[in-house]
Write an enzyme that holds these catalytic residues in place. Structure first.
Site, short mmCIF file in Angstrom:
data_model
loop_
_atom_site.label_atom_id
_atom_site.label_comp_id
_atom_site.label_asym_id
_atom_site.label_seq_id
_atom_site.Cartn_x
_atom_site.Cartn_y
_atom_site.Cartn_z
N ARG A 156 11.80 -6.55 5.74
CA ARG A 156 11.84 -5.12 6.08
C ARG A 156 12.22 -4.92 7.54
O ARG A 156 12.99 -4.02 7.87
CB ARG A 156 10.49 -4.47 5.81
CG ARG A 156 10.53 -2.97 6.11
CD ARG A 156 9.25 -2.27 5.79
NE ARG A 156 8.16 -2.72 6.63
CZ ARG A 156 6.90 -2.34 6.49
NH1 ARG A 156 6.56 -1.53 5.51
NH2 ARG A 156 5.97 -2.78 7.30
N ARG A 182 11.44 -1.64 12.01
CA ARG A 182 10.07 -1.26 12.43
C ARG A 182 9.60 -2.27 13.47
O ARG A 182 9.65 -3.48 13.21
CB ARG A 182 9.14 -1.22 11.20
CG ARG A 182 7.94 -0.34 11.43
CD ARG A 182 7.14 -0.14 10.19
NE ARG A 182 5.81 -0.71 10.36
CZ ARG A 182 4.82 -0.56 9.51
NH1 ARG A 182 5.02 0.11 8.40
NH2 ARG A 182 3.64 -1.11 9.73
N ARG A 236 -10.05 0.72 8.01
CA ARG A 236 -9.62 -0.62 8.40
C ARG A 236 -10.73 -1.42 9.05
O ARG A 236 -10.52 -2.57 9.43
CB ARG A 236 -8.46 -0.51 9.40
CG ARG A 236 -7.10 -0.75 8.78
CD ARG A 236 -6.08 -0.54 9.87
NE ARG A 236 -4.93 -1.36 9.65
CZ ARG A 236 -3.84 -0.92 9.03
NH1 ARG A 236 -3.78 0.28 8.53
NH2 ARG A 236 -2.81 -1.73 8.91
N LYS A 250 0.83 -1.21 0.00
CA LYS A 250 0.00 0.00 0.00
C LYS A 250 0.87 1.27 0.00
O LYS A 250 0.64 2.17 -0.80
CB LYS A 250 -0.93 0.04 1.23
CG LYS A 250 -1.87 -1.17 1.33
CD LYS A 250 -2.82 -1.04 2.50
CE LYS A 250 -2.17 -1.09 3.87
NZ LYS A 250 -1.55 -2.40 4.23
N ARG A 255 -1.02 -9.20 13.18
CA ARG A 255 -1.56 -8.19 12.24
C ARG A 255 -2.38 -8.87 11.14
O ARG A 255 -3.41 -8.36 10.72
CB ARG A 255 -0.42 -7.38 11.62
CG ARG A 255 0.17 -6.34 12.58
CD ARG A 255 1.59 -5.97 12.23
NE ARG A 255 1.72 -5.22 11.00
CZ ARG A 255 2.88 -5.04 10.36
NH1 ARG A 255 3.99 -5.58 10.84
NH2 ARG A 255 2.92 -4.35 9.25
P1 AP5 Z 1 4.63 -1.52 1.97
O1 AP5 Z 1 4.47 -0.74 0.73
O2 AP5 Z 1 5.10 -0.82 3.20
O3 AP5 Z 1 3.28 -2.32 2.28
P2 AP5 Z 1 2.06 -1.88 3.18
O4 AP5 Z 1 0.88 -2.60 2.68
O5 AP5 Z 1 2.00 -0.37 3.26
O6 AP5 Z 1 2.56 -2.52 4.55
P3 AP5 Z 1 2.61 -1.95 6.01
O7 AP5 Z 1 3.34 -2.93 6.84
O8 AP5 Z 1 3.13 -0.55 6.07
O9 AP5 Z 1 1.08 -1.97 6.31
P4 AP5 Z 1 0.31 -2.09 7.59
O10 AP5 Z 1 -1.08 -2.02 7.08
O11 AP5 Z 1 0.62 -3.20 8.50
O12 AP5 Z 1 0.86 -0.81 8.38
P5 AP5 Z 1 0.27 0.60 8.76
O13 AP5 Z 1 1.41 1.50 8.87
O14 AP5 Z 1 -0.88 0.98 7.91
O15 AP5 Z 1 5.57 -2.76 1.64
C1 AP5 Z 1 5.97 -3.68 2.63
C2 AP5 Z 1 7.36 -4.22 2.26
O16 AP5 Z 1 7.27 -4.93 1.03
C3 AP5 Z 1 8.39 -3.10 2.01
O17 AP5 Z 1 9.64 -3.52 2.48
C4 AP5 Z 1 8.40 -2.94 0.48
O18 AP5 Z 1 9.61 -2.48 -0.01
C5 AP5 Z 1 8.11 -4.36 0.03
N1 AP5 Z 1 7.36 -4.42 -1.24
C6 AP5 Z 1 6.40 -3.59 -1.67
N2 AP5 Z 1 5.94 -3.95 -2.90
C7 AP5 Z 1 6.64 -5.06 -3.23
C8 AP5 Z 1 6.63 -5.92 -4.37
N3 AP5 Z 1 5.81 -5.71 -5.40
N4 AP5 Z 1 7.49 -6.99 -4.38
C9 AP5 Z 1 8.32 -7.22 -3.32
N5 AP5 Z 1 8.39 -6.43 -2.23
C10 AP5 Z 1 7.55 -5.37 -2.17
O19 AP5 Z 1 -0.34 0.30 10.20
C11 AP5 Z 1 0.49 -0.06 11.30
C12 AP5 Z 1 -0.37 -0.18 12.56
O20 AP5 Z 1 -0.96 1.11 12.86
C13 AP5 Z 1 -1.56 -1.14 12.48
O21 AP5 Z 1 -1.17 -2.47 12.78
C14 AP5 Z 1 -2.50 -0.55 13.54
O22 AP5 Z 1 -2.10 -0.90 14.82
C15 AP5 Z 1 -2.29 0.95 13.38
N6 AP5 Z 1 -3.22 1.55 12.42
C16 AP5 Z 1 -2.91 2.13 11.22
N7 AP5 Z 1 -4.01 2.57 10.60
C17 AP5 Z 1 -5.05 2.25 11.43
C18 AP5 Z 1 -6.45 2.42 11.32
N8 AP5 Z 1 -7.01 2.99 10.25
N9 AP5 Z 1 -7.22 1.95 12.34
C19 AP5 Z 1 -6.68 1.39 13.42
N10 AP5 Z 1 -5.35 1.18 13.59
C20 AP5 Z 1 -4.54 1.61 12.60
#
Ligand code: AP5
Length: 191
Positions: free
Chosen positions: A128, A134, A89, A14, A145
């Site tokens: 990562r 992280r 979410r 994402k 998660r």
């Molecule tokens: P990346 O692009 O970072 O993927 P992502 O889907 O953004 O993954 P995240 O881990 O950031 O998502 P998340 O939903 O767990 O975290 P968030 O910060 O929203 O890519 C991931 C890795 O893969 C990278 O190393 C990248 O380089 C690699 N990659 C990308 N594309 C690739 C490809 N095509 N091939 C190979 N490798 C690739 O949330 C974190 C926490 O915050 C949650 O757990 C929750 O506690 C809280 N939170 C956030 N939003 C909310 C909400 N709306 N409500 C409640 N709690 C929330």
């Protein structure tokens, strides 16, 4: 205006695809995960509370995240539109986003759901975690998660499918290949 929700499990890409969407369409990127990590870094009350959930891989409660996003949207200028990354979410968050946008006569135009199998998600996040440090990128928290994603977040796919705006995209391949598919879907929409 163009309002996109980029949707998918942790590690589905994402954030990576959001960066490319911002560059291509000039949208404002809103990542709730990034905002919460900034609050933790700044050691605010919100950050302390958020950390207690994020460190366990759980969602921060809806009321907190919805208020946070509502305040942010009110402050931002409506120009070309938003890309919402990591929000909504839960179904209540999805309903709240519709209300926030409708105050400005706007709506979510498309939901891009990146489909990636669990094994690949886990591998990406463990990799990562070793590089970025992280704190939620360790096997135990990643598994928590993923469970939270399937239990609380994936029902939103039904919600958006019912609204006729869900586009499911294969999230495996190179970043550029995946982006080309997303770009095609969006260009069809704005044509
Ligand atoms: P990346 O692009 O970072 O993927 P992502 O889907 O953004 O993954 P995240 O881990 O950031 O998502 P998340 O939903 O767990 O975290 P968030 O910060 O929203 O890519 C991931 C890795 O893969 C990278 O190393 C990248 O380089 C690699 N990659 C990308 N594309 C690739 C490809 N095509 N091939 C190979 N490798 C690739 O949330 C974190 C926490 O915050 C949650 O757990 C929750 O506690 C809280 N939170 C956030 N939003 C909310 C909400 N709306 N409500 C409640 N709690 C929330």
């Amino acid at each position: 205006m163009l309002n996109i929700v980029i949707f998918g499990a942790p590690g589905s890409g994402k954030g990576t695809q959001s960066e490319k969407l911002v560059a291509r369409y000039g949208l404002q990127h809103v990542s709730t995960g990034e905002i919460l990590r900034d609050e933790i870094e700044a050691n605010t009350e919100l950050g302390k509370l958020a950390e207690s959930y994020m460190s366990r891989g759980e969602l921060v409660p809806d009321c907190i995240v919805i208020d946070m996003l509502d305040n942010l949207i009110e402050k931002k200028k409506y120009e070309k539109g938003f890309i919402f990354d990591g929000f909504p979410r839960t179904v209540p968050q999805g309903e709240a986003l519709n209300k926030m946008l409708s105050k400005h006569d706007e709506n979510v135009n498309v939901v891009i759901s990146l489909e990636v199998k669990d094994e690949e998600l886990i591998n990406r996040l463990i990799k990562r975690g070793k590089i970025s440090g992280r704190s939620d990128d360790n096997r135990e928290t990643i598994e928590a998660r993923l469970k939270v994603y399937y239990r609380q977040t994936s029902p939103l796919k039904l919600f958006y499918r019912a609204h006729g705006i869900l586009k499911e995209i294969d999230g495996i391949g190179t970043v550029d290949e995946i982006f080309r598919t997303i770009e095609y879907e969006i260009d069809q929409l704005i044509k």
